[in-house]
Every structure is written in C-alpha cells, then in structure tokens.
Design a protein around this motif. Structure first.
Motif, mmCIF file in Angstrom:
data_model
loop_
_atom_site.group_PDB
_atom_site.id
_atom_site.type_symbol
_atom_site.label_atom_id
_atom_site.label_comp_id
_atom_site.label_asym_id
_atom_site.label_seq_id
_atom_site.Cartn_x
_atom_site.Cartn_y
_atom_site.Cartn_z
ATOM 1 N N LEU A 155 0.106 -26.571 18.305
ATOM 2 C CA LEU A 155 1.043 -25.439 18.401
ATOM 3 C C LEU A 155 0.411 -24.086 18.042
ATOM 4 C CD1 LEU A 155 4.122 -25.180 18.022
ATOM 5 C CD2 LEU A 155 4.154 -25.390 15.617
ATOM 6 N N ASP A 156 0.559 -23.008 18.853
ATOM 7 C CA ASP A 156 0.306 -21.582 18.693
ATOM 8 C C ASP A 156 1.339 -21.137 17.812
ATOM 9 O OD1 ASP A 156 -1.118 -19.086 19.024
ATOM 10 O OD2 ASP A 156 0.434 -18.597 20.609
ATOM 11 N N GLU A 157 1.088 -20.811 16.475
ATOM 12 C CA GLU A 157 2.176 -20.541 15.747
ATOM 13 C C GLU A 157 2.976 -19.159 15.980
ATOM 14 O OE1 GLU A 157 1.886 -21.194 11.456
ATOM 15 O OE2 GLU A 157 0.839 -22.997 11.826
ATOM 16 N N PRO A 158 1.705 -18.054 16.726
ATOM 17 C CA PRO A 158 2.695 -16.967 16.800
ATOM 18 C C PRO A 158 3.685 -16.996 17.961
ATOM 19 C CG PRO A 158 0.265 -16.386 16.542
ATOM 20 C CD PRO A 158 0.432 -18.009 16.656
ATOM 21 N N THR A 159 3.457 -17.860 18.559
ATOM 22 C CA THR A 159 4.473 -17.962 20.074
ATOM 23 C C THR A 159 5.596 -18.950 19.532
ATOM 24 O OG1 THR A 159 3.188 -19.267 21.379
ATOM 25 C CG2 THR A 159 2.719 -16.901 21.566
#
Length: 193
Positions: A155-159
């Motif tokens: 998981l890419d938290e910013p996106t």
C-alpha cells in the motif's frame, strides 16, 4: 426460468449488507459480498488451487511471529456493502473460534489465488477494494504452467493505492509484513513430475 429461493432475494432495494452474510445459512460456502451483491463460488475448485492454499497456510503459520494469526477463507468486512473472502489473510487479532469476519484495520496481508472464475475480481476489483480499506499488503498468485507466481503489492499510503513490490517465481523472500521465506516450487507439484 426457475424462481429464486426466498433467501436469495435481497432484504432491501439497495441490496445486501455485510451483516446479512451471518444470517444466510442457506447460502453456499464461500459466499462473498461485493458492492451489495452476493457472489457465489459455484464452480468446483481445482486441486492446484486447494493444494497451494493449504501449503501456503502451513508455511505462513510456521513463519508468522507471535501475535499474528493466519486465517483461511474468512471474510473481511471492508465496509457496509463489501465483505470479500480472500483465500488467506494474516491478522493481528487473536484466535476467536466464533469469529466470522475480520476488520481491515486488523489485516496485514491478504492473499488471493487466481481461479478462472475469480480472475477479474482478484486482479482488479479486490486489488482496489483492499487498498481503499487500508490493508498494507496484497499478494495475487497466478498459475504459470503449474507453478505459482506471486505478484506482491504494498500500500502506497499517500495515494491509497497498491504499488507493485515484485513478481516472485521459484522463491519468495519478504521482510514485510513479517520475515517470510518461501520455496514456491515446493508449494504445488508440477504436472507430470
């Protein structure tokens, strides 16, 4: 056309809700809820899929540190209208014999083993829904001539979307969500071998 049994008729015009699954004893095993619609796994499961899920369950249970629970074929209540059932998950909640679902905040890893009937859901729909629910790790396992190929996402938290973290054949080494080492070739026998 044959009439649907009464239990298959949604209890409200907008469809089914996550808690409805616990009140459907007539529903086939492995019934999921996706966007308020019941999804049934009616086709017979292939031996390859069953063996892979079993062997992977055992391998992850042996390697998971204390405090992590490996679950097989348990639903995740993503929201009011979505309760998918991944092949495997790793959660931070202790074992509870009466549990029927997990909350996304407790799930560290979801594993889906792609079958012909689930391919679209596993590769696109569930990939998006698990990420939107904040589940940090997702593995989508494909059958490549009888050998498992693991597509790993983080998981890419910013996106709020998954980013590819690798494609693994023969062996898988990961540090997250915990130290994992797998000999993928030993998880399923190859055809004719």
């Amino acid at each position: 056309m044959t009439a649907l049994p009464d239990w298959m008729i949604p209890p409200r015009p907008e469809g089914w809700l996550a808690e409805d699954l616990d009140r459907l004893p007539e529903a086939p095993r492995h019934t999921e809820l996706i966007d308020g619609a019941l999804v049934f796994m009616l086709s017979p499961q292939r031996a390859w899929h069953s063996r892979l899920v079993t062997m992977l369950t055992v391998a992850l249970m042996e390697q998971a540190p204390e405090g992590l629970e490996v679950g097989r074929e348990m639903t995740i209540r993503l929201d009011e209208r979505n309760r998918p059932e991944p092949d495997l998950l790793v959660a931070t909640t202790p074992y509870d014999p009466d549990r029927t679902w997990f909350a996304p905040k407790d799930v560290q890893l979801v594993v889906e083993v792609v079958s012909p009937e689930s391919a679209h859901r596993d590769r696109t729909v569930k990939l998006r829904k698990y990420a939107q629910a904040g589940i940090p790790h997702y593995w989508c396992i494909e059958d490549e001539d009888g050998a498992p190929v693991v597509h790993v996402y983080e998981l890419d938290e910013p996106t709020g979307a998954y980013a590819p973290a690798g494609i693994f054949r023969h062996a898988l080494q990961r540090e997250l969500p915990f130290e994992i080492g797998l000999d993928l070739d030993k998880l399923t026998p190859r055809k004719g071998v």
